[in-house]
Design a protein around this motif. Structure first.
Motif, PDB file in Angstrom:
ATOM      1  N   ASN A 154       5.140  -0.322  -5.670  1.00 21.23           N
ATOM      2  CA  ASN A 154       4.378   0.813  -6.181  1.00 21.23           C
ATOM      3  C   ASN A 154       4.893   1.264  -7.544  1.00 21.23           C
ATOM      4  OD1 ASN A 154       2.656   0.941  -3.973  1.00 21.23           O
ATOM      5  ND2 ASN A 154       4.029   2.267  -2.817  1.00 21.23           N
ATOM      6  N   MET A 155       6.211   1.152  -7.735  1.00 15.58           N
ATOM      7  CA  MET A 155       6.797   1.529  -9.027  1.00 15.58           C
ATOM      8  C   MET A 155       6.298   0.602 -10.135  1.00 15.58           C
ATOM      9  SD  MET A 155      10.844   1.976  -9.946  1.00 15.58           S
ATOM     10  CE  MET A 155      11.040   2.953  -8.453  1.00 15.58           C
ATOM     11  N   VAL A 156       6.244  -0.693  -9.825  1.00 16.77           N
ATOM     12  CA  VAL A 156       5.729  -1.665 -10.792  1.00 16.77           C
ATOM     13  C   VAL A 156       4.260  -1.371 -11.091  1.00 16.77           C
ATOM     14  CG1 VAL A 156       5.136  -4.098 -11.137  1.00 16.77           C
ATOM     15  CG2 VAL A 156       7.367  -3.480 -10.199  1.00 16.77           C
ATOM     16  N   LYS A 175      -0.794 -12.030   3.858  1.00 17.09           N
ATOM     17  CA  LYS A 175      -0.016 -10.862   4.264  1.00 17.09           C
ATOM     18  C   LYS A 175      -0.726  -9.598   3.804  1.00 17.09           C
ATOM     19  CE  LYS A 175       4.590  -8.866   4.353  1.00 17.09           C
ATOM     20  NZ  LYS A 175       6.006  -9.015   3.973  1.00 17.09           N
ATOM     21  N   LYS A 176      -1.012  -8.715   4.753  1.00 16.63           N
ATOM     22  CA  LYS A 176      -1.891  -7.573   4.496  1.00 16.63           C
ATOM     23  C   LYS A 176      -1.384  -6.694   3.359  1.00 16.63           C
ATOM     24  CE  LYS A 176      -4.286  -3.773   6.817  1.00 16.63           C
ATOM     25  NZ  LYS A 176      -4.486  -3.048   8.093  1.00 16.63           N
ATOM     26  N   SER A 177      -0.090  -6.351   3.374  1.00 14.21           N
ATOM     27  CA  SER A 177       0.446  -5.455   2.339  1.00 14.21           C
ATOM     28  C   SER A 177       0.337  -6.085   0.953  1.00 14.21           C
ATOM     29  CB  SER A 177       1.903  -5.106   2.655  1.00 14.21           C
ATOM     30  OG  SER A 177       2.700  -6.275   2.711  1.00 14.21           O
ATOM     31  N   ALA A 178       0.565  -7.408   0.868  1.00 14.69           N
ATOM     32  CA  ALA A 178       0.474  -8.101  -0.422  1.00 14.69           C
ATOM     33  C   ALA A 178      -0.966  -8.164  -0.913  1.00 14.69           C
ATOM     34  CB  ALA A 178       1.055  -9.506  -0.302  1.00 14.69           C
ATOM     35  N   VAL A 179      -1.894  -8.397  -0.004  1.00 15.08           N
ATOM     36  CA  VAL A 179      -3.315  -8.449  -0.377  1.00 15.08           C
ATOM     37  C   VAL A 179      -3.772  -7.091  -0.912  1.00 15.08           C
ATOM     38  CG1 VAL A 179      -5.666  -8.730   0.498  1.00 15.08           C
ATOM     39  CG2 VAL A 179      -3.874 -10.320   1.222  1.00 15.08           C
ATOM     40  N   GLU A 180      -3.406  -6.016  -0.205  1.00 18.28           N
ATOM     41  CA  GLU A 180      -3.794  -4.670  -0.654  1.00 18.28           C
ATOM     42  C   GLU A 180      -3.170  -4.339  -1.997  1.00 18.28           C
ATOM     43  OE1 GLU A 180      -6.099  -2.734   0.779  1.00 18.28           O
ATOM     44  OE2 GLU A 180      -6.375  -4.484   2.073  1.00 18.28           O
ATOM     45  N   VAL A 185      -3.549  -4.276  -8.276  1.00 20.46           N
ATOM     46  CA  VAL A 185      -3.162  -4.985  -9.499  1.00 20.46           C
ATOM     47  C   VAL A 185      -4.402  -5.409 -10.275  1.00 20.46           C
ATOM     48  CG1 VAL A 185      -2.143  -7.145 -10.346  1.00 20.46           C
ATOM     49  CG2 VAL A 185      -0.906  -5.763  -8.670  1.00 20.46           C
ATOM     50  N   LYS A 186      -5.394  -5.900  -9.548  1.00 22.13           N
ATOM     51  CA  LYS A 186      -6.635  -6.375 -10.180  1.00 22.13           C
ATOM     52  C   LYS A 186      -7.400  -5.215 -10.805  1.00 22.13           C
ATOM     53  CE  LYS A 186     -10.133  -9.892  -9.376  1.00 22.13           C
ATOM     54  NZ  LYS A 186      -9.464 -10.819 -10.303  1.00 22.13           N
TER      55      LYS A 186
END
Length: 257
Positions: A154-156, A175-180, A185-186
């Motif tokens: 979140n900091m990034v 992985k759900k957290s990475a997808v979200e 990011v997009k």
């Protein structure tokens, strides 16, 4: 380029019918190697024209070429048969072959032009691969910040801009957290590169550029079952060597000009 990669790269062109066709094919790959376009259309309850358009959206000439590619790749995607050491050799060979044929130019440009570089691994092996990426590139004055956990992610996300770059290393790409996280990011238009196994996966679809390893569940003599992920480290080394070559080309161009 393999079918899963073609689907990921052209995902925005695909509609609901296209995804229905792809889902059926993924669940019935061996059958789809032999059936006709009319038979597939009947099983999917759509027209043969829709199937033809689906294959053309993947930059293929038609269903015939699609079937040829599917037959060639069937051995790669069958993760349920008993494995042998030879199968593992073949996975390494195919990963290296794909890397040899891959055009790394845009990925090298992204790394070279980024003000800040971040890398996030979704698991223990992926974190080790992220650290290996960091170790290689620091020698050419490119410092990747390894991101650990949701708080750092979140900091990034708060500080990164479209002049930075995020690399995400995953296996399944689901992985759900990475997808979200990548969806955010997009939205911020932050450039991104994925490193996942070769499959139709959400993380690869969300990233601007994709790199793949070819792997399977290994079950030798019914005793041990594990995932063959050593290709991460081969891929990262090849990426680094490609980047060094890219730097050499830039230096040569500067000398000429």
């Amino acid at each position: 380029m393999r079918l899963e990669e073609l689907v990921n790269n052209n995902y925005n062109k695909l509609n609901e019918n296209d995804l229905h066709i792809w889902k059926y094919i993924c669940c019935n790959k061996r059958e789809c190697c032999t059936i006709s376009i009319d038979e597939l259309a009947k099983k999917c309850n759509i027209s043969r024209t829709t199937i033809s358009r689906f294959t053309q959206k993947l930059s293929l000439e038609g269903f015939g070429e699609f079937k040829v590619r599917l037959k060639l790749e069937l051995g790669v995607s069958n993760n349920f048969k008993s494995s042998s050491v030879e199968d593992v050799y073949q996975d390494y060979y195919k990963t290296i072959k794909d890397m040899k044929e891959k055009n790394f130019l845009e990925i090298c440009r992204m790394i070279y032009g980024a003000k800040h570089l971040f890398v996030y691994g979704t698991g223990a092996v992926q974190i080790a691969a992220a650290n290996e990426l960091k170790r290689h590139f620091i020698s050419v004055n490119k410092f990747f910040v390894t991101v650990h956990g949701e708080a750092e992610m979140n900091m990034v996300l708060e500080t990164a801009t479209d002049e930075d770059l995020i690399v995400i290393i995953s296996l399944s790409g689901e992985k759900k957290s990475a997808v979200e996280y990548l969806k955010k990011v997009k939205v911020k238009n932050i450039p991104s590169i994925s490193i996942t196994k070769l499959s139709d996966n959400s993380i690869a679809r969300l990233c601007d550029e994709n790199l793949y390893i070819i792997t399977r569940n290994i079950k030798i003599e019914g005793v041990v079952t594990c995932e063959n992920v050593g290709q991460y480290f081969i891929l990262i080394e090849i990426l680094f060597l490609k980047y060094i070559t890219y730097l050499g080309q830039l230096k040569k161009e500067d000398t000429i000009s």
